[in-house]
Design an enzyme around this catalytic site. Structure first.
Site, PDB file in Angstrom:
ATOM      1  N   GLY A 120      40.990  40.153  46.733  1.00 31.84           N
ATOM      2  CA  GLY A 120      40.453  38.795  46.775  1.00 31.84           C
ATOM      3  C   GLY A 120      39.112  38.540  47.437  1.00 31.84           C
ATOM      4  O   GLY A 120      38.694  37.391  47.485  1.00 31.84           O
ATOM      5  N   GLY A 122      35.988  39.560  46.530  1.00 31.72           N
ATOM      6  CA  GLY A 122      34.789  39.671  45.675  1.00 31.72           C
ATOM      7  C   GLY A 122      34.062  38.344  45.459  1.00 31.72           C
ATOM      8  O   GLY A 122      34.684  37.275  45.457  1.00 31.72           O
ATOM      9  N   CYS A 125      35.322  36.713  42.408  1.00 32.88           N
ATOM     10  CA  CYS A 125      36.783  36.783  42.321  1.00 32.88           C
ATOM     11  C   CYS A 125      37.371  35.389  42.530  1.00 32.88           C
ATOM     12  O   CYS A 125      36.946  34.664  43.422  1.00 32.88           O
ATOM     13  CB  CYS A 125      37.252  37.731  43.412  1.00 32.88           C
TER      14      CYS A 125
HETATM   15  P1  5GP Z   1      31.231  41.730  45.315  1.00 33.54           P
HETATM   16  O1  5GP Z   1      30.431  42.881  45.806  1.00 33.54           O
HETATM   17  O2  5GP Z   1      30.586  41.052  44.134  1.00 33.54           O
HETATM   18  O3  5GP Z   1      31.593  40.771  46.393  1.00 33.54           O
HETATM   19  O4  5GP Z   1      32.627  42.311  44.827  1.00 33.54           O
HETATM   20  C1  5GP Z   1      32.750  43.320  43.840  1.00 33.54           C
HETATM   21  C2  5GP Z   1      34.221  43.614  43.645  1.00 33.54           C
HETATM   22  O5  5GP Z   1      34.908  42.440  43.167  1.00 33.54           O
HETATM   23  C3  5GP Z   1      34.525  44.653  42.583  1.00 33.54           C
HETATM   24  O6  5GP Z   1      34.312  45.974  43.013  1.00 33.54           O
HETATM   25  C4  5GP Z   1      35.980  44.359  42.259  1.00 33.54           C
HETATM   26  O7  5GP Z   1      36.874  44.960  43.173  1.00 33.54           O
HETATM   27  C5  5GP Z   1      36.076  42.864  42.452  1.00 33.54           C
HETATM   28  N1  5GP Z   1      36.074  42.153  41.156  1.00 33.54           N
HETATM   29  C6  5GP Z   1      35.240  42.328  40.115  1.00 33.54           C
HETATM   30  N2  5GP Z   1      35.511  41.460  39.120  1.00 33.54           N
HETATM   31  C7  5GP Z   1      36.561  40.740  39.532  1.00 33.54           C
HETATM   32  C8  5GP Z   1      37.323  39.689  38.928  1.00 33.54           C
HETATM   33  O8  5GP Z   1      37.051  39.203  37.843  1.00 33.54           O
HETATM   34  N3  5GP Z   1      38.370  39.206  39.655  1.00 33.54           N
HETATM   35  C9  5GP Z   1      38.678  39.693  40.888  1.00 33.54           C
HETATM   36  N4  5GP Z   1      39.732  39.200  41.517  1.00 33.54           N
HETATM   37  N5  5GP Z   1      37.961  40.666  41.502  1.00 33.54           N
HETATM   38  C10 5GP Z   1      36.927  41.173  40.823  1.00 33.54           C
END
Ligand code: 5GP
Length: 281
Positions: A120, A122, A125
């Site tokens: 959760g 991301g 996300c």
């Molecule tokens: P960020 O660096 O953008 O904060 O997070 C990247 C991570 O978000 C990814 O490696 C993956 O674990 C997670 N993530 C990617 N797409 C999604 C999504 O559509 N839903 C959720 N719950 N997590 C995601």
């Protein structure tokens, strides 16, 4: 390491990241495509797939592979990790995502060398909003790192980093790797086009991703969203910025190598009064 997401897990991103010995996790559709787009000889690459990709992953000549699902808390997933370990006895195997010590241990015992941590956090996300499920990321990193290291395993802190300071905090919490998506979005190396000075970045469980990959068009609830981020030019400057932030943090705390960062740092609990006066300073 780059997240294995459509927008940032691209061959162009790999080109630049590998120059800095950073790891790229290609977006899943590259794993499933018959035409190889990534140079597998290059070691700075980690192929992640779903349970259905085990055969494909074991056929790759890569020695860095893994299974990446939204919910690592199922018996089916643990069995899949065991199967991947059997098929790739010499590879470095990644498995996730989880957010607690017990499941980290279970995945290491099932054969994972590295456990991917994050439920959760991301930037795109929406799991926490949609389902109420999630775990504060720094707590998850601290807890899971402890559990993994006790069994000679490692962890990836996956998601929730918005700046180099957050990456430092992930390492300081005990992460051995930090996976970033949003911080790499908005660059020339992304699989996205520039419109009015912005580029889009979408979650792999978002409507955008489903429209791109869900060929039979059945309805599935989204747990991710699409955001427009500022166009920021070549990713190299951002990488240099991140690396300089991490290096500087090491000098502040006296860590002679990244691995020492967690031993040289401590977290201080900030209470509400402090927050009201100083904000998040
Ligand atoms: P960020 O660096 O953008 O904060 O997070 C990247 C991570 O978000 C990814 O490696 C993956 O674990 C997670 N993530 C990617 N797409 C999604 C999504 O559509 N839903 C959720 N719950 N997590 C995601």
């Amino acid at each position: 390491m780059s997240a294995n997401m459509d927008v940032v897990g691209t061959p162009a991103m790999h080109e630049v990241l590998s120059r800095y010995r950073l790891i790229t996790c290609p977006a899943r559709h590259y794993l499933r495509s018959d035409t190889p787009k990534f140079n597998n000889e290059n070691c700075n690459i980690c192929w992640l797939g779903g349970i259905e990709d085990i055969s494909k992953l074991s056929e790759l000549s890569s020695d860095f592979v893994g299974l990446d699902v939204a919910n690592g808390y199922t018996i089916k997933f643990v069995d899949a990790v065991k199967r991947l370990r059997e098929k790739c006895p010499n590879a470095t195997v990644v498995a996730g995502n989880v957010a607690t010590a017990d499941m980290t241990q279970e995945l290491v015992l099932a054969g994972a060398d590295i456990v991917k941590v994050g439920l959760g956090p991301g930037s795109v996300c929406t799991t926490r909003i949609k389902t109420g499920i999630g775990y504060p990321q720094l707590s998850a990193v601290i807890e899971c790192a402890d559990a993994a290291h006790g069994l000679s395993g490692h962890i990836i802190a996956d998601g929730g980093c918005a700046n180099s300071g957050d990456i430092v905090k992930a390492f300081a919490g005990g992460a051995d790797f930090v996976m970033i998506g949003g911080m790499l979005a908005g660059h020339d190396e992304c699989d996205s086009s520039v419109e009015n000075g912005k580029m889009s970045y979408y979650g792999m469980a978002s409507k955008s991703a489903m429209e791109k990959h869900n060929h039979n068009n059945e309805y599935r609830g989204a747990e991710g969203k699409t955001v427009e981020v500022e166009y920021r030019g070549p990713v190299e400057d951002t990488i240099k910025d991140i690396l300089s932030g991490v290096r500087s943090a090491c000098t502040y705390v006296g860590a002679d190598k990244l691995k020492a960062l967690s031993k040289c740092t401590t977290f201080v609990r900030v209470n509400r009064t402090h927050n009201t006066i100083y904000g998040d300073r």
